[in-house]
Design a protein around this motif. Structure first.
Motif, PDB file in Angstrom:
ATOM      1  N   TYR A  39       8.764  23.809 -37.300  1.00 17.47           N
ATOM      2  CA  TYR A  39       9.250  22.742 -36.418  1.00 17.47           C
ATOM      3  C   TYR A  39      10.774  22.711 -36.482  1.00 17.47           C
ATOM      4  CZ  TYR A  39      10.526  18.045 -34.843  1.00 17.47           C
ATOM      5  OH  TYR A  39      11.118  16.980 -34.199  1.00 17.47           O
ATOM      6  N   GLU A  61       7.129  24.896 -33.051  1.00 13.49           N
ATOM      7  CA  GLU A  61       7.055  23.509 -32.594  1.00 13.49           C
ATOM      8  C   GLU A  61       8.468  23.069 -32.274  1.00 13.49           C
ATOM      9  OE1 GLU A  61       5.195  20.655 -35.153  1.00 13.49           O
ATOM     10  OE2 GLU A  61       3.281  21.697 -35.135  1.00 13.49           O
ATOM     11  N   VAL A  86       2.356  24.083 -41.359  1.00 13.80           N
ATOM     12  CA  VAL A  86       3.536  23.723 -40.580  1.00 13.80           C
ATOM     13  C   VAL A  86       4.617  23.245 -41.532  1.00 13.80           C
ATOM     14  CG1 VAL A  86       4.462  22.277 -38.727  1.00 13.80           C
ATOM     15  CG2 VAL A  86       2.024  22.837 -38.752  1.00 13.80           C
ATOM     16  N   MET A  95       6.681  18.952 -29.161  1.00 13.46           N
ATOM     17  CA  MET A  95       6.187  17.838 -29.971  1.00 13.46           C
ATOM     18  C   MET A  95       7.120  16.639 -29.822  1.00 13.46           C
ATOM     19  SD  MET A  95       5.242  17.800 -34.017  1.00 13.46           S
ATOM     20  CE  MET A  95       4.403  16.399 -34.763  1.00 13.46           C
ATOM     21  N   TYR A 112      -3.982  19.634 -35.841  1.00  9.72           N
ATOM     22  CA  TYR A 112      -2.878  19.444 -36.789  1.00  9.72           C
ATOM     23  C   TYR A 112      -3.317  18.378 -37.778  1.00  9.72           C
ATOM     24  CZ  TYR A 112       2.093  18.749 -38.156  1.00  9.72           C
ATOM     25  OH  TYR A 112       3.285  18.652 -38.823  1.00  9.72           O
ATOM     26  N   VAL A 162       5.056  24.932 -28.832  1.00  8.40           N
ATOM     27  CA  VAL A 162       4.423  23.621 -28.712  1.00  8.40           C
ATOM     28  C   VAL A 162       5.529  22.576 -28.648  1.00  8.40           C
ATOM     29  CG1 VAL A 162       2.945  21.926 -29.843  1.00  8.40           C
ATOM     30  CG2 VAL A 162       2.373  24.357 -29.985  1.00  8.40           C
TER      31      VAL A 162
END
Length: 263
Positions: A22, A49, A231, A100, A175, A98
């Motif tokens: 992320y 992410e 993650v 987020m 998730y 993705v």
């Protein structure tokens, strides 16, 4: 089929776990952020992410809140976030992205317009933390109709009665939030997470990826070992916040990815 589905098929065929990273879009500025995002696949990241900066990020701890503030101060918006994804896609058409974040910027943009723009930018999936399953008609179902995965969060407080509701329109992966509370608040422990992953897997055929509280290669390996992958967010964002260069961030990310891929 999305790039996310393709990636998990590829990982399964190779007997590997997924490493998901992320980063906040636009942190600390557009150009540096783009350089970092471009470096992630080469560092072993399987799925990116991309955080959508928002003024009231209720699920995020201080590290990611500050990243969002830096991005917003640098002029980051939803449109600029999609522009960043578009730029990334010019050199990489395979790594899943993705998006987020929170529903407010998407709602303000207009859901129909957002889905068209996100798809055009190469976004493969959405995680919208403040849209529960009861609101699936708002974004989840339209997103899936548009060819994007809608990824849902499950938590330690998602009991067996609630879990089927959470799973009902989820796609791509699940998730699992390993701790109660906000991002960066505590460390994940594999011994606690393993039974929860098994509980979720009994309800779905989707991959289960574990996030929150993973900050070292050893932790990355341990958590990926009891799930389909892990993650890492706050630990990476902390490096960016410390002013590390894209190559330094990538080296740190590689150590975490290597841990997950050893699992």
């Amino acid at each position: 089929m999305t790039r996310i589905n393709d990636k998990f098929a590829e990982l399964n065929a190779a007997g590997k776990k997924a490493f998901v990273s992320y980063v906040m879009a636009g942190d600390p500025d557009f150009d540096t952020s783009l350089e970092i995002v471009k470096a992630l696949p080469g560092a072993g990241v399987d799925i990116i992410e991309l955080g959508l900066p928002f003024t009231d990020p209720m699920a995020d701890g201080v590290i990611i809140q500050l990243a969002g503030q830096r991005a917003l101060a640098a002029g980051m918006t939803l449109n600029r976030t999609l522009e960043l994804a578009t730029e990334f896609r010019k050199g990489d058409n395979t790594t899943p992205i993705v998006l987020m974040g929170y529903y407010n910027p998407i709602y303000s943009h207009g859901v129909d317009r957002f889905l068209v723009d996100a798809k055009a930018a190469g976004i493969d999936g959405l995680i919208v933390v403040d849209l529960p399953p009861e609101e699936d008609s708002e974004l989840c179902i339209p997103a899936q109709a548009a060819g994007m995965n809608f990824i849902r969060l499950a938590t330690p407080t998602t009991d067996n009665k609630r879990l089927p509701k959470v799973m009902q329109n989820t796609s791509g992966f699940v998730y699992y939030v390993s701790i109660t509370g906000i991002t960066g608040a505590a460390e994940a422990e594999a011994v606690n997470v393993a039974p929860e992953v098994a509980r979720i897997k009994a309800q779905t055929d989707l991959p289960v990826i574990v996030g929150f509280g993973i900050n070292t290669p050893e932790k990355s390996e341990a958590i990926a070992g009891i799930a389909d992958g892990c993650v890492v967010g706050s630990a990476i964002v902390k490096e960016i916040g410390a002013g590390k260069s894209a190559s330094e961030v990538a080296a740190f990310v590689k150590s975490l990815a290597d841990g997950a891929h050893r699992a």
